[in-house]
Design an enzyme around this catalytic site. Structure first.
Site, PDB file in Angstrom:
ATOM      1  N   HIS A 180     -70.764 113.963  18.604  1.00  0.00           N
ATOM      2  CA  HIS A 180     -69.991 114.572  17.522  1.00  0.00           C
ATOM      3  C   HIS A 180     -70.445 113.947  16.204  1.00  0.00           C
ATOM      4  CE1 HIS A 180     -65.778 115.997  16.006  1.00  0.00           C
ATOM      5  NE2 HIS A 180     -66.675 116.027  15.039  1.00  0.00           N
ATOM      6  N   GLU A 222     -70.475 118.613  19.296  1.00  0.00           N
ATOM      7  CA  GLU A 222     -69.175 118.960  18.742  1.00  0.00           C
ATOM      8  C   GLU A 222     -69.213 118.799  17.222  1.00  0.00           C
ATOM      9  OE1 GLU A 222     -66.397 117.125  22.347  1.00  0.00           O
ATOM     10  OE2 GLU A 222     -66.432 116.180  20.370  1.00  0.00           O
ATOM     11  N   HIS A 236     -60.299 114.991  25.769  1.00  0.00           N
ATOM     12  CA  HIS A 236     -59.543 114.134  24.854  1.00  0.00           C
ATOM     13  C   HIS A 236     -58.549 113.288  25.648  1.00  0.00           C
ATOM     14  CE1 HIS A 236     -58.930 113.035  20.619  1.00  0.00           C
ATOM     15  NE2 HIS A 236     -57.773 112.591  21.053  1.00  0.00           N
TER      16      HIS A 236
END
Length: 240
Positions: A43, A70, A190
């Site tokens: 990310h 991401e 997550h």
């Protein structure tokens, strides 16, 4: 078997804290694949506080499984992923200053924006996934963006798991059933961990992939990366 994508942002955070190239982000990605990871997730953020743009380009040459990037779809981010052409781009609604992802997209208010971004990525042959919560209306509208997949934001499940895991999992089961019914494939991520992943994987139908970073890297400090990945893979095997 649900696939495991290892998020290596925390490796880059550790490296950046001292400068230099220890630990080596690229080597960790190669090792994770050799140890059984089905993919690598990064990310990159605008301030490069963990994964850097250079890392993204360096990693593309060594990923032989699946490369998932991401990020918030700013113009800078889109140009990066279009130049690298990962297997999957996961769109998250984080503003640049966010510490970590903490909510799914409002697929009603941002539908036109997401449609345009996804169309642009699909022109490059990139599979798309968008980060969503369990609100059924948001999942219904996610399908109208033409995304290939959704990624269920699992922090509410993780935070409620110890108190009442049946209550914590219930909205995710319902969300997954709807997503499958309307043609969306399902990822999740997550705060999933060795403690709560097995139950999640057993109860969520049609789950294709989980992306796990913070817990996996923290657990690897005690168990080692190879053993930690092996344990995650075992938990994701629905036949066991």
């Amino acid at each position: 078997m649900t696939k495991l994508s290892v998020n290596i942002n925390k490796i880059a955070t550790l490296r950046n804290s001292r400068g230099g190239n220890v630990p080596d982000v690229v080597k960790v990605a190669v090792d994770a694949q050799n140890f059984g990871a089905d993919g690598i997730t990064v990310h990159p953020r605008p301030d490069e506080r963990h994964i850097r743009r250079k890392d993204v380009h360096d990693l593309r040459g060594v990923i032989r499984t699946e490369f998932n990037i991401e990020g918030y779809p700013s113009r800078e981010f889109l140009e990066l992923v279009k130049s690298v052409r990962p297997h999957q781009v996961t769109l998250v609604p984080d503003p640049p200053e966010a510490l970590t992802s903490n909510a799914g997209w409002d697929t009603i208010a941002r539908q036109s924006f997401l449609q345009d971004v996804i169309a642009e990525l699909k022109e490059c042959g990139i599979r798309t996934s968008i980060f969503v919560g369990t609100e059924l209306e948001m999942i219904q509208k996610a399908a109208e963006t033409n995304t290939d997949r959704i990624e269920l934001y699992t922090e509410p499940y993780a935070s409620g798991y110890l108190a009442d895991r049946e209550k914590a999992i219930a909205p995710f089961v319902e969300a997954a059933q709807l997503a499958n019914k309307i043609g969306l494939k399902i990822n999740a991520g997550h705060d999933l961990s060795l403690e709560n992943l097995k139950f999640f994987n057993e109860r969520i139908p049609y789950l294709k992939e989980v992306s796990i970073g913070h817990a996996l890297i923290a657990e690897a400090l005690y168990l080692g990366l190879e053993k930690t990945i092996a344990r995650y893979k075992e938990l994701l095997n629905k036949d066991k």
